[in-house]
Design a protein around this motif. Structure first.
Motif, short mmCIF file in Angstrom:
data_model
loop_
_atom_site.label_atom_id
_atom_site.label_comp_id
_atom_site.label_asym_id
_atom_site.label_seq_id
_atom_site.Cartn_x
_atom_site.Cartn_y
_atom_site.Cartn_z
N LYS A 51 113.45 -18.28 -43.02
CA LYS A 51 114.11 -16.97 -42.83
C LYS A 51 114.19 -16.62 -41.35
CE LYS A 51 113.63 -12.05 -43.62
NZ LYS A 51 112.80 -10.94 -44.10
N ARG A 52 113.10 -16.82 -40.61
CA ARG A 52 113.10 -16.51 -39.18
C ARG A 52 114.12 -17.37 -38.42
NH1 ARG A 52 111.27 -11.62 -39.52
NH2 ARG A 52 109.01 -11.36 -39.54
N LEU A 53 114.20 -18.65 -38.77
CA LEU A 53 115.17 -19.52 -38.10
C LEU A 53 116.60 -19.10 -38.43
CD1 LEU A 53 113.58 -23.08 -38.44
CD2 LEU A 53 113.82 -21.72 -36.38
N LYS A 54 116.84 -18.67 -39.66
CA LYS A 54 118.18 -18.21 -40.02
C LYS A 54 118.52 -16.92 -39.27
CE LYS A 54 119.26 -18.23 -44.40
NZ LYS A 54 119.05 -18.00 -45.84
N GLN A 55 117.54 -16.03 -39.12
CA GLN A 55 117.75 -14.84 -38.29
C GLN A 55 118.08 -15.23 -36.86
OE1 GLN A 55 114.23 -12.43 -38.63
NE2 GLN A 55 115.03 -11.26 -40.35
N ALA A 56 117.51 -16.35 -36.41
CA ALA A 56 117.74 -16.80 -35.04
C ALA A 56 119.06 -17.55 -34.90
CB ALA A 56 116.59 -17.70 -34.59
N GLY A 57 119.82 -17.65 -35.97
CA GLY A 57 121.14 -18.26 -35.88
C GLY A 57 121.18 -19.74 -36.19
N VAL A 58 120.05 -20.35 -36.61
CA VAL A 58 120.06 -21.77 -36.95
C VAL A 58 120.64 -21.94 -38.35
CG1 VAL A 58 118.68 -23.86 -37.21
CG2 VAL A 58 118.01 -22.13 -35.54
N GLN A 59 121.65 -22.79 -38.48
CA GLN A 59 122.25 -23.00 -39.79
C GLN A 59 121.27 -23.69 -40.72
OE1 GLN A 59 125.97 -25.08 -39.31
NE2 GLN A 59 126.71 -23.64 -37.76
N ARG A 60 121.33 -23.32 -42.01
CA ARG A 60 120.36 -23.85 -42.98
C ARG A 60 120.42 -25.37 -43.07
NH1 ARG A 60 116.90 -25.74 -45.13
NH2 ARG A 60 115.77 -25.16 -47.02
N ASN A 61 121.64 -25.93 -42.93
CA ASN A 61 121.75 -27.39 -43.03
C ASN A 61 121.23 -28.11 -41.78
OD1 ASN A 61 123.75 -26.76 -41.24
ND2 ASN A 61 125.42 -27.70 -42.38
N LYS A 62 120.85 -27.33 -40.75
CA LYS A 62 120.27 -27.93 -39.55
C LYS A 62 118.77 -27.71 -39.46
CE LYS A 62 124.24 -28.41 -36.60
NZ LYS A 62 124.70 -28.42 -35.19
N ILE A 63 118.18 -27.25 -40.57
CA ILE A 63 116.73 -27.03 -40.61
C ILE A 63 116.11 -28.14 -41.47
CG2 ILE A 63 114.87 -25.45 -41.22
CD1 ILE A 63 116.87 -23.16 -40.95
N GLU A 64 115.28 -28.95 -40.84
CA GLU A 64 114.59 -30.04 -41.55
C GLU A 64 113.13 -29.63 -41.73
OE1 GLU A 64 112.91 -33.92 -39.70
OE2 GLU A 64 115.04 -34.28 -40.12
N THR A 65 112.55 -29.91 -42.88
CA THR A 65 111.16 -29.55 -43.14
C THR A 65 110.36 -30.78 -43.54
OG1 THR A 65 111.59 -29.02 -45.46
CG2 THR A 65 111.82 -27.22 -43.88
N SER A 66 109.08 -30.75 -43.17
CA SER A 66 108.17 -31.82 -43.58
C SER A 66 106.75 -31.24 -43.61
CB SER A 66 108.24 -33.01 -42.63
OG SER A 66 107.86 -32.63 -41.31
#
Length: 725
Positions: free
Chosen positions: A625-640
């Motif tokens: 959520k914080r990254l999306k608020q910061a303008g990062v597109q969801r498809n550019k967020i990788e999680t591990s």
């Protein structure tokens, strides 16, 4: 704070989601659903449904763009506020005056219609009162102005109740008509042929009936008074357009099922009354007349409320006199702005013939709609620091571009007289700006999810002297309005005193520091320098952070190009608003991908594994959520997820030379130990630079207030939806 200042403070957030929807629906249902079905069907036959669908599709696109702008700027003023903050005060003045007068003309039109419906209703039941339409409208205008002065919550409650009754009546009537058309009740009578005049009239009729969709943007006009605007504004905007579109399509279908096209053309604006009479007799005509009363009443009430907020916003920006934005001490409403709406309505009512003025209102709104879509295009490209919308228009840039072209394009279907009058309003607004408001500056928006002090973030850059590693300009260039605090230090041996070393140094370290400062100033950064000789570098850094209130700490590492953000997440308390804002600054121009690493201890027992999984899930949803608020597109967020014994081990394992590792300080009270760990255990093990987002000392006390358990639950649900999609 003085009394005057207090009177000009922001309005209270008292409008719920339901009330916000009712404002949009109340304006849009208005007189349109009673006047346009007959006129539109007379020109295009049943194909007029395509005209309403086309106009509704354009309105839907504008609603999406408005939702994006409103979540980034949830302030009173709506279209005026968006345009003024995007294109400047001149365009803001044109739109503000146009929005104010457009709603004033529309309100007068609705009130005149209210008087007409009331007289027709009285005549239908056998009472002949004469023809006091103007007096009825005048009295109703004064009544609604008084109700709005008494309180926004009271006006909103009235609006909500009226719209609920109105939509209930219309829905029941139209559903009955649909059942009859399909032969479920009585004989089948589907509309045929579908396009007796061909499909060419569809576009002309779309321009004619677009006034039916003028209300949804007014929800954003009262955005400063809507509860939880990040969630409720997009829902209200989209829901109101869809509700009204469905009602209009039902009305068109039933109208063309009951009466032939020739008769509809002859009846014109009274067709819907005769449709109801044909369906359920004289009682149907009475029901429609009563519903028309409610529709015009609710439209006028919502228009008065919204128009006053435009004047309020203009006054707060000092584009009209500041006394206009005073708030009533008892009722908490902008009473003077409401008078500047109510009094012109009373004057315009005496003109009587308001059809052309209503079309002028439509023209002015189409200009606003086109510019609203243009705002999204410009702000997405420019990405100022305050622009962090909670909702984003899908299909960018195609969808906003289509909305902009369609909004401006429909203007050319207007009558020449309407074009002249609309142009005159814009010309007078421009002349007023040049005479009164030229040179005025506007404050940037203050979204609740962006910290005001981060408009110009201050980053601490500690460098060991003499400088052995180049400054990471590839990182700093991503920031705008950045202030760099350059801390040059010499780490002394235990037996050397700072005073003794400073004497021996003879100004050499200062020259080195000035050289680095000039390099940064050549890149147009604001630079402050500090030079220290110390045995304890971590303590010196901590002292400087406190003295200058720094928001971030950048550890120097050579880097030519930045390609990814690597973010270890180990504590939910670290996911603050400040974290989102700093990342926004880094990604707004480059749109960098982000790799989130959720760290669990590899020493966890089996009993605590389930608890760790829950914690990781909560951290994941909140971090995304914080990254999306910061303008990062969801498809550019990788999680591990990693099970390691320390953060340094995780960073060492996953980092690459062109990454930027971002750590967030979870406990500001233990900053010196935290900085020591960075210097001794993390920084030396990685090749890439490292940015630490620093928290305020009182952060621990604010954690519960800022991020409630309810918000965390919402975040988890939102993440489930994102994963599903």
């Amino acid at each position: 704070m003085s009394k005057t200042t207090k009177n000009q403070s922001s309005l209270s957030r008292t409008l719920s989601l339901r009330v916000a929807i009712s404002i949009g629906v109340g304006i849009m249902v208005g007189a349109g659903i009673f006047v346009f079905p007959g006129i539109a069907s007379g020109q295009a036959g049943p194909a007029a449904m395509l005209s309403f669908l086309l106009a509704g599709s354009i309105a839907f696109i504008v609603a999406l763009c408005t939702a994006e702008l409103a979540t980034a700027m949830p302030e009173s003023g709506g279209g005026y506020y968006f345009v003024s903050r995007t294109f400047g005060p001149f365009w803001g003045m044109l739109i503000g005056i146009g929005q104010w007068l457009g709603l004033v003309f529309a309100s007068a039109f609705y009130l005149y219609g209210f008087g007409s419906y009331l007289l027709d209703l009285l005549k239908e039941i056998g009472y002949q009162p004469g023809d006091p339409i103007i007096l009825i409208g005048l009295a109703t205008a004064l009544l609604l102005t008084f109700i709005n002065i008494m309180g926004t919550k009271s006006a909103g409650r009235l609006q909500n109740n009226v719209v609920l009754i109105l939509t209930g009546i219309l829905t029941l009537l139209f559903i009955y008509g649909v059942l009859q058309a399909f032969g479920i009740i009585g004989e089948t009578s589907l509309p045929a042929p579908f396009a007796p005049m061909g499909y060419s009239p569809v576009f002309g009729v779309s321009a004619l009936i677009f006034t039916s969709y003028l209300g949804f943007v007014q929800i954003a006009t009262v955005g400063g008074e809507i509860i939880n605007p990040q969630r409720n504004l997009p829902r209200a905007l989209v829901a109101s357009v869809l509700i009204v579109l469905c009602l209009y399509l039902l009305a068109l279908f039933v109208t063309n099922s009951v009466l032939p096209v020739n008769q509809l053309k002859e009846l014109g604006e009274t067709a819907i009354v005769e449709v109801a009479r044909s369906l359920i007799g004289d009682i149907g005509a009475l029901i429609v007349l009563f519903a028309g009363l409610l529709a015009t009443f609710s439209s006028a009430n919502a228009s008065i409320l919204s128009s006053s907020r435009t004047i309020f916003a203009l006054s707060k920006d000092r584009l009209v006199p500041e006394w206009v934005s005073d708030i009533h001490e008892r009722f908490g409403t902008p009473h003077r702005a409401l008078f500047l709406v109510g009094l012109p309505i009373v004057g315009i009512l005496f003109i009587g013939k308001l059809e052309v003025l209503a079309e002028v209102a439509s023209l002015l709104h189409l200009v606003i709609y086109g510019l609203i879509c243009a705002c999204v295009l410009k702000l997405r490209k420019k990405r100022p620091v305050w622009y962090v919308p909670g909702f984003k228009t899908p299909g960018y840039p195609v969808i906003p571009a289509v909305g902009m072209l369609a909004g401006f394009g429909l203007i050319f279907f207007m009558k020449p007289l309407s074009l002249m009058l609309g142009g005159s309003v814009l010309l007078v607004s421009a002349l007023y700006y040049l005479a009164y408001a030229k040179g005025k500056t506007l404050t940037d928006p203050s979204p609740p999810h962006i910290e005001p002090q981060l408009r110009q973030p201050r980053i601490l850059l500690p460098i060991a002297l003499p400088l052995e590693k180049p400054i990471p300009l590839a990182i700093l260039r991503n920031f705008t309005d950045l202030e760099v605090l350059l801390l040059g230090y010499k780490e002394l041996k235990e037996q050397t005193s700072p005073e003794q070393f400073e004497e021996e140094d003879d100004g050499e370290s200062q020259k080195e520091l000035d050289k680095v400062k000039k390099e940064l100033e050549d890149e147009s950064f604001d630079v402050i320098t500090e030079l220290v000789f110390t045995r304890d570098v971590s303590q010196a850094i901590d002292n400087v952070i406190l003295e200058y209130d720094c928001q971030a700490l950048l550890v120097v590492k050579p880097i030519e190009e930045l390609s990814r953000l690597l973010i270890p997440v180990y504590d939910i308390n670290q996911l603050s608003k400040r974290y989102a804002t700093v990342i926004y600054e880094l990604t707004k121009a480059s749109n960098l991908p982000a790799s989130l690493m959720f760290i669990e201890s590899d020493e966890s027992s089996e009993d605590s594994e389930n608890e760790n999984t829950k914690d990781t899930s909560a951290m994941k949803s909140k971090a995304i959520k914080r990254l999306k608020q910061a303008g990062v597109q969801r498809n550019k967020i990788e999680t591990s997820a990693l099970k390691v014994s320390s953060i340094s081990e995780a960073v060492e394992e996953k980092s690459e030379s062109d990454d930027l590792v971002i750590l967030v300080e979870a406990n500001a009270k233990e900053r010196e130990n935290f900085i020591n760990r960075i210097r001794e255990k993390i920084s030396n093990k990685i090749e890439c630079p490292l940015l630490v987002v620093l928290e305020e000392r009182e952060r621990e006390e604010d954690t519960e207030r800022e991020d409630s358990p309810a918000e965390d639950v919402e975040d988890v649900e939102e993440d489930k939806e994102n994963n599903a999609s």
